[in-house]
Write an enzyme that holds these catalytic residues in place. Structure first.
Site, mmCIF file in Angstrom:
data_model
loop_
_atom_site.group_PDB
_atom_site.id
_atom_site.type_symbol
_atom_site.label_atom_id
_atom_site.label_comp_id
_atom_site.label_asym_id
_atom_site.label_seq_id
_atom_site.Cartn_x
_atom_site.Cartn_y
_atom_site.Cartn_z
ATOM 1 C CG ASP A 170 -0.332 0.147 2.515
ATOM 2 O OD1 ASP A 170 0.914 0.267 2.566
ATOM 3 O OD2 ASP A 170 -1.037 0.135 3.536
ATOM 4 C CE1 TYR A 266 9.865 1.199 3.441
ATOM 5 C CE2 TYR A 266 8.088 1.980 2.036
ATOM 6 C CZ TYR A 266 8.519 1.448 3.233
ATOM 7 O OH TYR A 266 7.612 1.157 4.217
#
Length: 443
Positions: A170, A266
């Site tokens: 998600d 990330y």
């Protein structure tokens, strides 16, 4: 109209109440006749299940609710398995974060050495769930968001190649919501995206509104100044605390490395690992924050609901991000051909990349599962980074399947977050020591 039976694997998770509330909120889109919880830790699951039983009774008494540690009872007569397990719980996450930091390496639960350690624990757990599902409900689909999704997806591709599992994450959904808000749209569903990468390791290349107008220039302008931070952080959701705020702001620096695309947050662990380390307290990591924060809050609230016998006045929140899972279940159940970002075997979706890599790309989803959309050739910079990272993921899965110490050492050595092979070996030995009860025996 058919009503569906769902088992939530990882019933004792702190995310489970939010998912139940989200499912109850979407019954008009996905009618449900039965919700089951499955976990291998009865006591932990009971805390959550006893509260959820009350919530379900109050909001949708017609739904049959079952909580069990018996795989046959859990996996018989289900249409969907929603899996979010954490093998080793937060106690092991704490080690995943703290052990690398002792070696001067970034400690994060899905990236670098921590992600590799977690992956080695998760593979067996997820394969076990697939085997239960195939034994007791062979027509069911598993919608898996157990982390680290990239390693788990590679393991299922290699070790359970014919299983009906879709691996999802998600995080892109959350970032797309921020993109949409940053340019004044109500929802990410007003955008159509092109994206490629690996899980927690990707780039947006094109974003348009439903009429086909290019939204990239506006979004890029915002990201170049603010990253994915919103000018006023309106709602305090699970992703808005100090460490997330830092992550969203850091996207500005990630974007600068390649202003042609928009980055997944990330990437900060791979492109700026030292900066990520600077913000971490090696004695009190993210796992400690979660154990002292969300874990205490969710279990405390569940106990209160049970004590009072009603959910009135509770502070448990709907997990909005998880509505993505309803979109996915609907797409399969009703053949809606929804366009979604999923982790699938490449098979040419990224033309100049490993055919067997598990890539994250837009897919059209219907009754047969996901059909990946071709993203074409990718530039050398991204391709180089992705090849290094996919090699890490494949080596981890090979190490697990072959009980190979050597391959796990190679995986850690190749990880962009680890400086050299000596540090990789020292890290491996420490992680091995900590994970004796969870990893296969390596030799």
């Amino acid at each position: 109209m058919k009503k569906f039976s769902i088992v939530i694997a990882g019933g004792g998770s702190t995310f489970t109440p939010g998912i139940v509330l989200m499912l109850l909120d979407n019954l008009d889109r996905l009618p449900i006749r039965q919700i089951k919880f499955y976990d291998n830790l009865a006591e932990r699951q009971d805390h959550i299940a006893d509260a959820c039983r009350i919530i379900i009774n109050e909001k949708a008494p017609e739904i049959n609710f079952v909580s069990t540690t018996n795989p046959k009872e859990a996996f018989t007569d289900v249409d969907f398995v929603m899996a979010h397990i954490r093998v080793g719980l937060y106690a092991m996450r704490e080690k995943d974060e703290k052990i690398p930091m002792k070696h001067g390496v970034v400690g994060q639960e899905t990236c670098g050495p921590g992600g590799i350690a977690y992956g080695m624990r998760s593979i067996g757990g997820v394969l076990e769930l697939i085997d239960y599902m195939e034994r007791y409900s062979p027509d069911a689909w598993m919608l898996n968001y157990s982390n680290p999704a990239a390693i788990v997806a590679e393991a299922t591709r290699k070790l359970r190649p014919h299983s009906k599992i879709i691996n999802i994450c998600d995080m892109p959904v959350g970032i797309e919501e921020r993109m949409a808000q940053s340019i004044g749209l109500k929802s990410r569903k007003e955008m159509v995206v092109r994206y490629y990468g690996l899980n927690h390791f990707g780039w947006w290349t094109d974003i348009r509104d439903l009429e086909g107008n290019d939204l990239m220039p506006q979004i890029k302008k915002h990201v170049s100044q603010h990253g994915y931070s919103l000018l006023e952080e309106v709602e305090a959701s699970q992703h808005v605390d100090a460490s997330w705020m830092d992550t969203f702001a850091k996207a500005k620096d990630l974007y600068a490395v390649d202003p042609e695309t928009l980055p997944n947050t990330y990437l900060k662990y791979y492109l700026y690992p030292q900066d990520a380390m600077e913000h971490e307290d090696p004695d009190y990591t993210r796992a400690n924050q979660v154990m002292d924060g969300r874990e205490k809050h969710v279990f405390g609230e569940c106990d209160k609901i049970v004590e009072r016998g009603t959910s009135e006045g509770m502070t448990l929140e709907i997990d909005e991000h998880a509505s993505y899972i309803v979109d996915l279940a609907r797409a399969i159940a009703y053949n809606t051909h929804e366009r979604m970002l999923l982790i699938v075997e490449n098979k040419g979706a990224v033309a100049n990349f490993d055919e067997t890599a598990m890539v994250e790309v837009p897919c059209i989803v219907g009754v047969n599962g996901p059909e990946p959309l071709v993203q074409g050739e990718i530039p050398r910079f991204q391709k180089g980074m992705m090849e290094q990272q996919v090699a890490v993921e494949k080596l981890v899965v090979e190490a697990w399947a072959e009980n190979s110490y050597q391959k796990l050492w190679q995986a850690l050595t190749l990880s962009k977050t680890v400086p050299n092979a000596r540090v990789a070996k020292e890290l491996l030995d420490d992680l091995l020591e900590a994970n004796q009860e969870f990893w296969p025996e390596l030799h």
